[in-house]
Design a protein around this motif. Structure first.
Motif, PDB file in Angstrom:
ATOM      1  N   UNK A  52      78.829  77.052  73.536  1.00  0.00           N
ATOM      2  CA  UNK A  52      79.877  77.923  74.055  1.00  0.00           C
ATOM      3  C   UNK A  52      80.896  77.152  74.899  1.00  0.00           C
ATOM      4  N   UNK A  53      80.440  76.135  75.596  1.00  0.00           N
ATOM      5  CA  UNK A  53      81.320  75.357  76.489  1.00  0.00           C
ATOM      6  C   UNK A  53      82.281  74.464  75.704  1.00  0.00           C
ATOM      7  N   UNK A  54      81.833  73.947  74.565  1.00  0.00           N
ATOM      8  CA  UNK A  54      82.653  73.040  73.753  1.00  0.00           C
ATOM      9  C   UNK A  54      82.760  73.592  72.332  1.00  0.00           C
ATOM     10  N   UNK A  55      83.579  74.612  72.115  1.00  0.00           N
ATOM     11  CA  UNK A  55      83.628  75.309  70.816  1.00  0.00           C
ATOM     12  C   UNK A  55      84.136  74.461  69.653  1.00  0.00           C
ATOM     13  N   UNK A  56      84.780  73.337  69.928  1.00  0.00           N
ATOM     14  CA  UNK A  56      85.344  72.524  68.842  1.00  0.00           C
ATOM     15  C   UNK A  56      84.533  71.259  68.563  1.00  0.00           C
ATOM     16  N   UNK A  57      83.494  71.012  69.311  1.00  0.00           N
ATOM     17  CA  UNK A  57      82.711  69.791  69.109  1.00  0.00           C
ATOM     18  C   UNK A  57      81.816  69.914  67.880  1.00  0.00           C
ATOM     19  N   UNK A  58      81.718  68.849  67.076  1.00  0.00           N
ATOM     20  CA  UNK A  58      80.809  68.869  65.918  1.00  0.00           C
ATOM     21  C   UNK A  58      79.352  68.758  66.356  1.00  0.00           C
ATOM     22  N   UNK A  59      78.467  69.013  65.425  1.00  0.00           N
ATOM     23  CA  UNK A  59      77.031  69.044  65.709  1.00  0.00           C
ATOM     24  C   UNK A  59      76.528  67.742  66.319  1.00  0.00           C
ATOM     25  N   UNK A  60      76.984  66.602  65.799  1.00  0.00           N
ATOM     26  CA  UNK A  60      76.497  65.317  66.298  1.00  0.00           C
ATOM     27  C   UNK A  60      76.807  65.107  67.765  1.00  0.00           C
ATOM     28  N   UNK A  61      78.026  65.449  68.189  1.00  0.00           N
ATOM     29  CA  UNK A  61      78.408  65.294  69.589  1.00  0.00           C
ATOM     30  C   UNK A  61      77.634  66.267  70.480  1.00  0.00           C
ATOM     31  N   UNK A  62      77.447  67.490  70.003  1.00  0.00           N
ATOM     32  CA  UNK A  62      76.666  68.453  70.774  1.00  0.00           C
ATOM     33  C   UNK A  62      75.224  67.969  70.961  1.00  0.00           C
ATOM     34  N   UNK A  63      74.666  67.392  69.927  1.00  0.00           N
ATOM     35  CA  UNK A  63      73.292  66.882  70.004  1.00  0.00           C
ATOM     36  C   UNK A  63      73.177  65.760  71.028  1.00  0.00           C
ATOM     37  N   UNK A  64      74.184  64.875  71.051  1.00  0.00           N
ATOM     38  CA  UNK A  64      74.152  63.770  72.006  1.00  0.00           C
ATOM     39  C   UNK A  64      74.289  64.272  73.442  1.00  0.00           C
ATOM     40  N   UNK A  65      75.157  65.238  73.653  1.00  0.00           N
ATOM     41  CA  UNK A  65      75.304  65.798  74.997  1.00  0.00           C
ATOM     42  C   UNK A  65      74.013  66.471  75.448  1.00  0.00           C
ATOM     43  N   UNK A  66      73.416  67.228  74.542  1.00  0.00           N
ATOM     44  CA  UNK A  66      72.159  67.893  74.894  1.00  0.00           C
ATOM     45  C   UNK A  66      71.084  66.864  75.226  1.00  0.00           C
ATOM     46  N   UNK A  67      70.988  65.815  74.426  1.00  0.00           N
ATOM     47  CA  UNK A  67      69.969  64.791  74.663  1.00  0.00           C
ATOM     48  C   UNK A  67      70.134  64.165  76.046  1.00  0.00           C
ATOM     49  N   UNK A  68      71.382  63.952  76.470  1.00  0.00           N
ATOM     50  CA  UNK A  68      71.632  63.393  77.798  1.00  0.00           C
ATOM     51  C   UNK A  68      71.190  64.352  78.901  1.00  0.00           C
ATOM     52  N   UNK A  69      71.428  65.616  78.695  1.00  0.00           N
ATOM     53  CA  UNK A  69      71.119  66.608  79.722  1.00  0.00           C
ATOM     54  C   UNK A  69      69.628  66.870  79.874  1.00  0.00           C
ATOM     55  N   UNK A  70      68.885  66.812  78.782  1.00  0.00           N
ATOM     56  CA  UNK A  70      67.464  67.171  78.847  1.00  0.00           C
ATOM     57  C   UNK A  70      66.552  65.952  78.956  1.00  0.00           C
ATOM     58  N   UNK A  73      82.614  64.495  76.407  1.00  0.00           N
ATOM     59  CA  UNK A  73      81.980  64.086  75.150  1.00  0.00           C
ATOM     60  C   UNK A  73      82.112  62.593  74.900  1.00  0.00           C
ATOM     61  N   UNK A  74      80.992  61.952  74.559  1.00  0.00           N
ATOM     62  CA  UNK A  74      81.002  60.520  74.296  1.00  0.00           C
ATOM     63  C   UNK A  74      80.576  59.687  75.484  1.00  0.00           C
ATOM     64  N   UNK A  75      80.470  60.318  76.679  1.00  0.00           N
ATOM     65  CA  UNK A  75      80.067  59.587  77.864  1.00  0.00           C
ATOM     66  C   UNK A  75      78.659  59.979  78.286  1.00  0.00           C
ATOM     67  N   UNK A  76      77.998  59.065  78.971  1.00  0.00           N
ATOM     68  CA  UNK A  76      76.651  59.310  79.454  1.00  0.00           C
ATOM     69  C   UNK A  76      76.697  60.182  80.716  1.00  0.00           C
ATOM     70  N   UNK A  77      75.593  60.877  80.998  1.00  0.00           N
ATOM     71  CA  UNK A  77      75.453  61.607  82.238  1.00  0.00           C
ATOM     72  C   UNK A  77      75.385  60.603  83.387  1.00  0.00           C
ATOM     73  N   UNK A  78      76.099  60.872  84.463  1.00  0.00           N
ATOM     74  CA  UNK A  78      76.129  59.945  85.592  1.00  0.00           C
ATOM     75  C   UNK A  78      75.096  60.346  86.637  1.00  0.00           C
TER      76      UNK A  78
END
Length: 223
Positions: A55-73, A146-151
């Motif tokens: 919902x936060x990033x409605x235009x991001x493709x699946x791969x980018x969403x997966x990477x963001x989720x992986x960083x967060x969890x 998107x594309x950056x690591x969690x700080x």
């Protein structure tokens, strides 16, 4: 052990006190312990974060969403949240884990936080657990690019102050405790310009500094 201070920080009051106690019990202490709740918590955390990112990033493709989720969890992010909640202070650990500094071990803290998510799910339902997770993670999500690591907390605190052209925080070692193989470090973080002073502790000086920085960020958020 189940002090209401943890529930206030976590943002949820348990109806079933045994669920909370089990979530805070490491397998080295007794059975039942928190591994089954951790299993549930891992599942709901992934689901909630996935939907929130969707919902936060409605235009991001699946791969980018997966990477963001992986960083967060990942464990490091869970560990940061656990430090900010002082979760280690509430854990029930066996004598060996206590002596070896288990209450500050990243894997134990991350697992316990996931167990708490699972416990909230059972105690209050999916919607309530989702609210708890989103509230806890909102600061990290807001800072995502998107594309950056969690700080980590120290980096986020530094960037916060630099963005406002304020002096950087000063970290100082204020004490150590325990045997050499299981030493605990206590660090103070001071931000003179904001009149903020926070403390952190951990099994390494770096971990203590991260906790102190996380608590300073909490103070800034409520200032």
């Amino acid at each position: 052990m189940t002090d209401p201070g943890l529930e206030r920080a976590f943002g949820y009051r348990f109806q079933d006190r045994e669920l909370l106690q089990t979530a805070l019990t490491h397998r080295s202490y007794c059975s039942p312990h928190n591994e089954r709740l951790e299993f549930l918590g891992d599942s709901i955390l992934n689901a909630v974060i996935a939907r929130h990112l969707f919902e936060r990033f409605p235009k991001l493709p699946e791969g980018d969403l997966s990477r963001l989720r992986a960083n967060l969890v990942r464990q490091d992010s869970l560990h940061q949240h656990a430090l900010a909640l002082s979760l280690g202070s509430f854990l029930r650990l066996g004598e060996g884990e206590q002596k070896s500094g288990g209450h500050q071990r990243p894997s134990i803290l991350a697992d316990a936080l996931e167990a708490l998510f699972g416990a909230v799910w059972l105690d209050g339902g999916f919607a309530t657990a989702s609210e708890v997770i989103v509230r806890l993670y909102q600061g990290m999500v807001d800072q995502l690019t998107p594309g950056q690591e969690i700080k980590d907390a120290k980096t986020r605190l530094q960037e916060y102050l630099q963005g406002r052209r304020l002096a950087l925080p000063q970290y100082s070692l204020t004490g150590t405790e325990g045997e050499a193989h299981a030493q605990q470090f206590r660090v103070t973080c001071v931000i003179d310009s904001m009149h903020i002073r926070s403390e952190g502790n951990g099994g390494t000086r770096r971990a203590a500094e991260q906790m102190a920085a996380a608590r300073a960020l909490e103070s800034l958020a409520t200032a």
